[in-house]
Design an enzyme around this catalytic site. Structure first.
Site, PDB file in Angstrom:
ATOM      1  CB  SER A 183      42.881 -31.411  45.351  1.00 33.39           C
ATOM      2  OG  SER A 183      44.069 -31.333  46.111  1.00 33.39           O
ATOM      3  CG  HIS A 211      40.045 -33.617  42.830  1.00 35.15           C
ATOM      4  ND1 HIS A 211      38.827 -33.224  43.337  1.00 35.15           N
ATOM      5  CD2 HIS A 211      40.905 -33.578  43.863  1.00 35.15           C
ATOM      6  CE1 HIS A 211      38.952 -32.942  44.619  1.00 35.15           C
ATOM      7  NE2 HIS A 211      40.213 -33.152  44.969  1.00 35.15           N
ATOM      8  CE  LYS A 242      38.431 -35.725  46.826  1.00 34.82           C
ATOM      9  NZ  LYS A 242      39.847 -36.042  46.934  1.00 34.82           N
TER      10      LYS A 242
HETATM   11  C1  PLP Z   1      40.653 -36.454  48.106  1.00 32.60           C
HETATM   12  C2  PLP Z   1      41.951 -36.888  47.558  1.00 32.60           C
HETATM   13  C3  PLP Z   1      42.527 -38.085  47.951  1.00 32.60           C
HETATM   14  C4  PLP Z   1      41.935 -38.924  49.048  1.00 32.60           C
HETATM   15  O1  PLP Z   1      40.785 -39.580  48.669  1.00 32.60           O
HETATM   16  P1  PLP Z   1      39.772 -40.105  49.799  1.00 32.60           P
HETATM   17  O2  PLP Z   1      39.029 -41.181  49.116  1.00 32.60           O
HETATM   18  O3  PLP Z   1      38.947 -38.939  50.220  1.00 32.60           O
HETATM   19  O4  PLP Z   1      40.622 -40.614  50.913  1.00 32.60           O
HETATM   20  C5  PLP Z   1      43.696 -38.479  47.339  1.00 32.60           C
HETATM   21  N1  PLP Z   1      44.290 -37.717  46.392  1.00 32.60           N
HETATM   22  C6  PLP Z   1      43.764 -36.541  46.003  1.00 32.60           C
HETATM   23  C7  PLP Z   1      44.446 -35.757  44.933  1.00 32.60           C
HETATM   24  C8  PLP Z   1      42.589 -36.091  46.575  1.00 32.60           C
HETATM   25  O5  PLP Z   1      42.093 -34.910  46.214  1.00 32.60           O
END
Ligand code: PLP
Length: 394
Positions: A183, A211, A242
């Site tokens: 990320s 992602h 996301k």
């Molecule tokens: C954003 C993210 C999460 C968490 O996801 P949410 O649905 O926002 O809780 C988990 N792992 C990675 C790599 C992320 O970037």
């Protein structure tokens, strides 16, 4: 005045201010759009994870409204008591089909999906082998499992194998775990090599595709699909927060693993399930990925345009190979200053420093979406160039 027993918190905050690391929350006024209003200013928005623009998609809004009319605004219970609705089951079936796996379960967020799954599946006798840049939710899950944690340098397959070779045969199970797309770097895990290692050393292989879902692979099917590794990754986690545009996380695996999580996944057991509107929105989003493949194509077209633009200007974009493109700055205070001045000039790109990234590797992070126009991205590039020159970063 703070109470004496909480004064240490105020002094910690004061330290952040003195180091230039104190961050105010930016307030989004209106919808999460490619050009959006934050704190009373209109800015080109390079900070959301709204890869496909689905947070405001008319079809998804419609489905959410219909679900509210038909099923109300809340589920009223945890999944294991009275909070499993038909919509939840439909969504999980849709996800399993989309990801080409036996079964899937939805948790409240990607964070709880990672933390809850690792904690449920792994115990104190076991060993977890984890990329050093894995997401915080994986790290928390590893800690909750009480297993021994061995971190390998980012994407370093050889170092990973060295660790695996050194693990005593008397140890319990081994979990090899990696993000699909990282990320903060925007690079892709060496999944084919890690899958080989998992097979060779008898590890459970798990990937966090937060992602990559809706981004990589056919119609956004993720990293496993991108590398053609179907059937070779035991556990895939994804997010609905996301690219999917709403909220939630999911775990894909065998039917037995999913049913085990019904019994041992603590967020599933002890936290209320999604409101029907959220489940309906996510269901519609997965349908849309198949109906409108041009969304993912446009995302990648914009990614290439913007990334090439940054590189032509001479910015250091690190190892990025996805829509997440960091602009490396180094010093955290300078990264935050760059972010602040860009914002004043009409571009919102978040500054990121320690502890989110290692000390000395501060950056601003840009994320393009399918809904940005070339004109918007070109204007963002011009602004970046001007502000970076002013701050002597370029
Ligand atoms: C954003 C993210 C999460 C968490 O996801 P949410 O649905 O926002 O809780 C988990 N792992 C990675 C790599 C992320 O970037």
């Amino acid at each position: 005045m703070p109470k004496a027993q909480l004064e240490y918190i105020s002094s910690e905050l004061q330290k952040l201010r003195e180091q230039g690391l104190y961050q105010k929350l930016r307030i989004l006024q209106g919808e999460q759009l490619p050009v959006a209003h934050f704190d009373g200013r209109e800015v080109i928005n390079l900070s959301s994870n709204n890869y496909l623009g689905l947070t405001t998609h008319p079809k998804l809004k419609q489905r959410a409204l219909e679900a509210i009319e038909k099923f109300g605004v809340g589920s009223g219970a945890v999944r294991t008591i009275a909070g499993t609705m038909t919509l939840h089951m439909q969504l999980e079936e849709k996800i399993a089909q989309f990801k080409n796996v036996e079964a899937a379960v939805v948790f409240q967020s990607g964070f709880t999906a990672n933390a809850g799954a690792v904690q449920a599946l792994i115990g104190p006798e076991d060993v977890i082998i984890s990329d050093e840049l894995n997401h915080a939710s994986i790290i928390d899950g590893c800690r909750l499992s009480k297993a021994e944690i061995k971190r390998f340098p980012h994407k370093d397959v050889e170092a990973c194998e060295k660790i695996l070779k050194g693990i005593s045969p008397h140890k319990g199970r081994k979990l090899l775990i990696t993000d699909g797309v990282f990320s903060m770097e925007g690079d892709i895990a060496p999944l084919p090599q890690l899958v080989e290692l998992a097979g060779k050393y008898g590890c459970i292989m798990m990937i966090d595709d937060a992602h990559a879902s809706g981004v990589l692979g056919r119609n956004g099917r993720g990293t496993v699909d991108h590398f053609g590794l179907h059937g070779r990754v035991d556990i895939q986690v994804g997010t609905l927060s996301k690219a999917i545009g709403a909220l939630g996380g999911y775990i894909c695996s065998s039917r037995d693993v999913i049913e085990f999580l019904y019994h041992r996944g603590r967020p599933f057991l002890f936290s209320t399930s999604h409101p029907p509107s959220v489940a309906a929105t996510c269901l519609a989003a997965f349908e849309l990925l198949d109906e409108e493949p041009q969304l993912v194509e446009k995302l990648w077209e914009n990614t290439r345009f913007f990334k090439e633009g940054l590189q032509k200007l001479g910015f250091n974009t690190g190892a990025s190979e996805t829509p997440i493109t960091p602009v490396m700055v180094g010093d955290a205070a300078l990264a935050h200053q760059l972010s602040r001045e860009l914002f004043q000039a009409g571009v919102f790109a978040q500054g990121i420093g320690y502890p989110t990234v290692p000390s000395g590797r501060a950056r601003i992070r840009t994320i393009v979406t399918a809904t940005h126009t070339h004109a918007q991205l070109a204007r963002a590039l011009e602004t970046l160039e001007a502000v970076a020159k002013k701050l002597r970063i370029l």
